[in-house]
Design a protein around this motif. Structure first.
Motif, PDB file in Angstrom:
ATOM      1  N   LEU A 495     -62.800 -27.692   5.744  1.00  0.00           N
ATOM      2  CA  LEU A 495     -61.579 -27.325   6.457  1.00  0.00           C
ATOM      3  C   LEU A 495     -61.356 -28.349   7.565  1.00  0.00           C
ATOM      4  CD1 LEU A 495     -59.238 -25.448   7.410  1.00  0.00           C
ATOM      5  CD2 LEU A 495     -60.973 -24.170   8.735  1.00  0.00           C
ATOM      6  N   ARG A 496     -60.153 -28.930   7.607  1.00  0.00           N
ATOM      7  CA  ARG A 496     -59.846 -29.895   8.662  1.00  0.00           C
ATOM      8  C   ARG A 496     -58.565 -29.465   9.373  1.00  0.00           C
ATOM      9  NH1 ARG A 496     -59.702 -34.724   6.079  1.00  0.00           N
ATOM     10  NH2 ARG A 496     -61.679 -35.491   6.894  1.00  0.00           N
ATOM     11  N   LEU A 497     -58.630 -29.456  10.692  1.00  0.00           N
ATOM     12  CA  LEU A 497     -57.452 -29.203  11.532  1.00  0.00           C
ATOM     13  C   LEU A 497     -57.112 -30.500  12.254  1.00  0.00           C
ATOM     14  CD1 LEU A 497     -58.467 -25.759  13.110  1.00  0.00           C
ATOM     15  CD2 LEU A 497     -57.055 -26.159  11.086  1.00  0.00           C
ATOM     16  N   ARG A 498     -55.848 -30.820  12.272  1.00  0.00           N
ATOM     17  CA  ARG A 498     -55.408 -32.056  12.925  1.00  0.00           C
ATOM     18  C   ARG A 498     -54.101 -31.794  13.644  1.00  0.00           C
ATOM     19  NH1 ARG A 498     -55.668 -37.467  13.180  1.00  0.00           N
ATOM     20  NH2 ARG A 498     -53.742 -38.674  13.079  1.00  0.00           N
ATOM     21  N   ARG A 499     -54.021 -32.299  14.851  1.00  0.00           N
ATOM     22  CA  ARG A 499     -52.767 -32.198  15.584  1.00  0.00           C
ATOM     23  C   ARG A 499     -52.278 -33.593  15.967  1.00  0.00           C
ATOM     24  NH1 ARG A 499     -51.852 -30.177  21.383  1.00  0.00           N
ATOM     25  NH2 ARG A 499     -50.007 -31.393  20.897  1.00  0.00           N
ATOM     26  N   ASP A 501     -48.598 -35.499  18.021  1.00  0.00           N
ATOM     27  CA  ASP A 501     -47.609 -35.148  19.039  1.00  0.00           C
ATOM     28  C   ASP A 501     -46.434 -34.379  18.451  1.00  0.00           C
ATOM     29  OD1 ASP A 501     -46.720 -37.255  17.544  1.00  0.00           O
ATOM     30  OD2 ASP A 501     -45.749 -38.305  19.216  1.00  0.00           O
ATOM     31  N   ARG A 502     -46.390 -34.219  17.100  1.00  0.00           N
ATOM     32  CA  ARG A 502     -45.240 -33.555  16.484  1.00  0.00           C
ATOM     33  C   ARG A 502     -45.606 -32.354  15.627  1.00  0.00           C
ATOM     34  NH1 ARG A 502     -42.559 -38.960  13.896  1.00  0.00           N
ATOM     35  NH2 ARG A 502     -42.790 -40.315  15.714  1.00  0.00           N
ATOM     36  N   ARG A 503     -46.858 -32.272  15.147  1.00  0.00           N
ATOM     37  CA  ARG A 503     -47.156 -31.213  14.181  1.00  0.00           C
ATOM     38  C   ARG A 503     -48.634 -30.847  14.183  1.00  0.00           C
ATOM     39  NH1 ARG A 503     -44.055 -33.373  10.275  1.00  0.00           N
ATOM     40  NH2 ARG A 503     -43.680 -35.243  11.527  1.00  0.00           N
ATOM     41  N   LEU A 504     -48.903 -29.655  13.627  1.00  0.00           N
ATOM     42  CA  LEU A 504     -50.258 -29.178  13.361  1.00  0.00           C
ATOM     43  C   LEU A 504     -50.459 -29.238  11.848  1.00  0.00           C
ATOM     44  CD1 LEU A 504     -52.955 -27.653  13.880  1.00  0.00           C
ATOM     45  CD2 LEU A 504     -51.617 -25.518  13.709  1.00  0.00           C
ATOM     46  N   ILE A 505     -51.571 -29.823  11.416  1.00  0.00           N
ATOM     47  CA  ILE A 505     -51.877 -29.972   9.995  1.00  0.00           C
ATOM     48  C   ILE A 505     -53.158 -29.209   9.683  1.00  0.00           C
ATOM     49  CG2 ILE A 505     -52.376 -31.595   8.131  1.00  0.00           C
ATOM     50  CD1 ILE A 505     -50.955 -33.733   9.870  1.00  0.00           C
ATOM     51  N   VAL A 506     -53.094 -28.353   8.690  1.00  0.00           N
ATOM     52  CA  VAL A 506     -54.253 -27.599   8.205  1.00  0.00           C
ATOM     53  C   VAL A 506     -54.521 -28.078   6.782  1.00  0.00           C
ATOM     54  CG1 VAL A 506     -55.229 -25.338   7.739  1.00  0.00           C
ATOM     55  CG2 VAL A 506     -53.608 -25.619   9.631  1.00  0.00           C
ATOM     56  N   GLU A 507     -55.755 -28.536   6.519  1.00  0.00           N
ATOM     57  CA  GLU A 507     -56.070 -29.116   5.214  1.00  0.00           C
ATOM     58  C   GLU A 507     -57.437 -28.601   4.737  1.00  0.00           C
ATOM     59  OE1 GLU A 507     -56.188 -33.554   3.160  1.00  0.00           O
ATOM     60  OE2 GLU A 507     -56.764 -33.334   5.255  1.00  0.00           O
ATOM     61  N   VAL A 508     -57.508 -28.258   3.455  1.00  0.00           N
ATOM     62  CA  VAL A 508     -58.757 -27.821   2.827  1.00  0.00           C
ATOM     63  C   VAL A 508     -58.989 -28.679   1.594  1.00  0.00           C
ATOM     64  CG1 VAL A 508     -59.984 -25.934   1.701  1.00  0.00           C
ATOM     65  CG2 VAL A 508     -58.551 -25.460   3.684  1.00  0.00           C
ATOM     66  N   THR A 509     -60.184 -29.235   1.478  1.00  0.00           N
ATOM     67  CA  THR A 509     -60.547 -30.037   0.311  1.00  0.00           C
ATOM     68  C   THR A 509     -61.709 -29.376  -0.422  1.00  0.00           C
ATOM     69  OG1 THR A 509     -62.083 -31.379   1.623  1.00  0.00           O
ATOM     70  CG2 THR A 509     -59.826 -32.174   1.412  1.00  0.00           C
ATOM     71  N   ASP A 510     -61.738 -29.557  -1.751  1.00  0.00           N
ATOM     72  CA  ASP A 510     -62.868 -29.082  -2.549  1.00  0.00           C
ATOM     73  C   ASP A 510     -63.055 -30.005  -3.744  1.00  0.00           C
ATOM     74  OD1 ASP A 510     -61.405 -28.116  -4.938  1.00  0.00           O
ATOM     75  OD2 ASP A 510     -60.590 -26.601  -3.569  1.00  0.00           O
ATOM     76  N   GLY A 511     -64.044 -29.713  -4.572  1.00  0.00           N
ATOM     77  CA  GLY A 511     -64.415 -30.603  -5.664  1.00  0.00           C
ATOM     78  C   GLY A 511     -63.703 -30.370  -6.967  1.00  0.00           C
TER      79      GLY A 511
END
Length: 563
Positions: A495-499, A501-511
């Motif tokens: 699980l990766r959270l990234r912000r 100056d314009r948006r919040l990004i929620v990303e999940v990676t798997d195999g």
């Protein structure tokens, strides 16, 4: 030059001479510094003998010699403008009727500066000096005189040995007004065609570049040549979502509206394929087939690259295009040379992707061959010169664009189109760095990973001081994406959270490389609602396959603008 021999070339001379075989009129007035009449050359003894052999009863018509023609009358009647001047001051000795009709009666014996002011206005007096000194004829094409008409002037040296001042110059002016007007109209038409073609090409290029969160970009385009045949250079910047950005530059071979039209179709196709979030080499593979369908005789080069701020690299594929240049934060310039496949439209080739570092503080340049290719230089020399210019170029992307174009020695008559795309991955420090944050969690174990992911997302969003409504939406999106990955995916999971100056990004990676899709769940279904919920609450969402297998599913939330 013998003036009487020159007169033989005048139109209609022989025709009129046959009717005036006995005429002996003087060529020029004898007073006022005029030139004496032309002298006829005597026949040789051999010619006289040949004449004596002809019997009295021979009725073959006698054709007069050129020297017997009435030169003065011929010059007076021809439509071209004729004037004769002699001596270092170019004193006027003669003007024909056409000249007097065009410019008025001119005083004989006066220097040309006073007697022929029209010649001074068009800068012809210096030419008379050159002809008199060199004894060689000179021609000036299509000069417009004060009356508005255009003439081609030919100045020929004349041997006037009978005058005290010696040699002279014969001025012969042919009226080319119609040709000049036609040429002006043709040039105006070519300018209009070129403006139309350039307008078409510019309309096919992006009017405003998309502005990625993590990159600063700028581009310049300079049409080459002065004709209507503009080229097919193009560039584009496409935000893919999840913080990733696609950058494209290409060049359709050939010139003209057809090349620009093919360019527009390829650019539109690139944007459509980019939305599929495919690897760069797969995008070029699709473009290759499309280019063949559009026009099998039209070949294009293209470079397609994707930047992911989480990886700090530029992943690219090239179809016969020039190498991407990257300057790192230390000033070292790297060249992304391999792999490079054949141009688009050739078919039958499997393209491959490569990568080059593009971390914070780096600058990358994508360009077309018009920037580095010259007729008198090797292409590698042009690329090496561009590398040197990039190593010393600093400032904003737009400033770097302008400096690179200037360093290439671009001139107004450059005959090839030039497109340059510059991107920077700036280093974020201080308060600016607070607006760009990352946080990641490895999802280990089974279903118990879901509550840990929710707790992690809640803690991170709280530390980033998000408002409560955005905090709750972010936690909900993270929970649904993690649950979807636990149910349908395979390890490793993250699980990766990234912000930004314009948006919040929620990303999940798997195999697992099976991409989820949004579907309508029936009331009795126990699954199938997670992606629908994410798509409803988020500003944007998507999925893509990751290098080496697996997938990434992400969503974005727009942040409120700080005023």
């Amino acid at each position: 030059m013998n003036f009487t021999r020159w007169s033989a070339r005048l139109p209609g001379t022989q025709r009129r001479a046959q009717a005036r075989t006995g005429s002996s009129s003087n060529a020029f007035p004898s007073e006022g510094g005029s030139v004496p009449a032309a002298r006829a050359e005597r026949r040789t003894a051999g010619e006289a003998a040949d004449t004596d052999d002809v019997g009295d009863d021979d009725e073959t018509p006698q054709i007069p010699a050129v020297d017997e023609l009435p030169v003065r009358e011929v010059l007076d009647r021809i439509p071209a403008l004729v004037a004769l001047v002699h001596g270092p001051e170019h004193r006027l000795a003669y003007v024909n009727d056409a000249y007097a009709e065009a410019f008025g009666v001119r005083p004989l014996g006066e220097p040309a500066r006073e007697a022929l002011p029209e010649l001074e206005e068009i800068g012809l007096l210096s030419l008379l000096d050159q002809v008199l000194r060199s004894s060689k004829p000179r021609t000036v094409l299509s000069r417009k005189v004060p009356s508005g008409r255009s003439y081609t002037f030919t100045c020929t040296p004349v041997d006037i040995s009978a005058t005290p001042e010696g040699g002279g110059v014969l001025i012969f002016a042919a009226d080319v007004t119609d040709q000049a007007v036609a040429a002006d109209r043709l040039r105006a038409s070519e300018r209009e065609l070129r403006e139309t073609a350039v307008t078409l090409q510019r309309s096919l290029l992006p009017q405003d570049l998309e502005e990625p969160d993590d990159l600063r970009v700028a581009a310049v385009y300079h049409p080459g040549g002065t004709e209507a045949a503009v080229g097919g250079d193009w560039y584009d910047v496409i935000t893919l979502g999840g913080g990733r950005t696609a950058l494209v530059i290409g060049d359709v071979m050939g010139r003209g509206v057809r090349a620009a039209a093919v360019m527009g179709q390829l650019r539109t196709a690139v944007r459509a394929y980019a939305r599929l979030d495919l690897p760069p080499h797969e995008v070029l593979q699709l473009l290759d087939g499309l280019a063949t369908e559009i026009d099998a005789n039209q070949i294009a080069t293209c470079a397609y690259a994707v930047h992911d701020p989480n990886e700090g690299r530029l992943v690219y594929a090239s179809a016969g295009h020039l190498p991407i240049l990257v300057r790192d934060d230390s000033g070292t310039v790297l060249r992304a040379e391999e792999p490079i496949g054949p141009p688009l439209g050739t078919g039958g080739w499997m393209h491959a992707s490569g990568s080059i570092p593009l971390g914070p503080g780096s600058t990358a340049v994508l360009y077309t061959d018009g920037l580095v290719e010259r007729r008198d230089k090797d292409l590698d020399e042009g690329i090496a010169a561009l590398e040197e210019a990039l190593a010393g170029a600093t400032g904003t992307p737009q400033v770097i664009c302008d400096r690179l174009v200037r360093s290439a020695g671009m001139t107004a008559d450059h005959d090839d189109d030039v497109a340059v795309l510059v991107l920077q991955h700036p280093s974020r420090t201080g308060s600016d760095g607070e607006l760009f944050r990352n946080a990641a969690l490895e999802l280990l174990g089974g279903v118990e990973a879901a509550p840990r992911a929710r707790a992690f997302a809640s803690g991170v969003l709280t530390s980033w001081r998000f408002p409560m409504d955005l905090h709750d939406l972010g936690v909900l999106a993270a929970s649904e994406l993690v649950a979807n990955s636990l149910q349908h995916g395979t390890p490793p999971m993250r699980l990766r959270l990234r912000r930004t100056d314009r948006r919040l990004i929620v990303e999940v990676t798997d195999g697992d490389d099976h991409l989820p899709r949004r579907r309508r769940a029936e009331p009795a279904d126990e699954a199938g609602r997670g992606i629908a919920i994410v798509a409803t609450i988020a500003s944007n969402w998507g999925s893509r396959r990751t290098p080496g297998g697996g997938k990434s599913v992400w969503c974005e939330f727009a942040l409120p603008r700080v005023t």
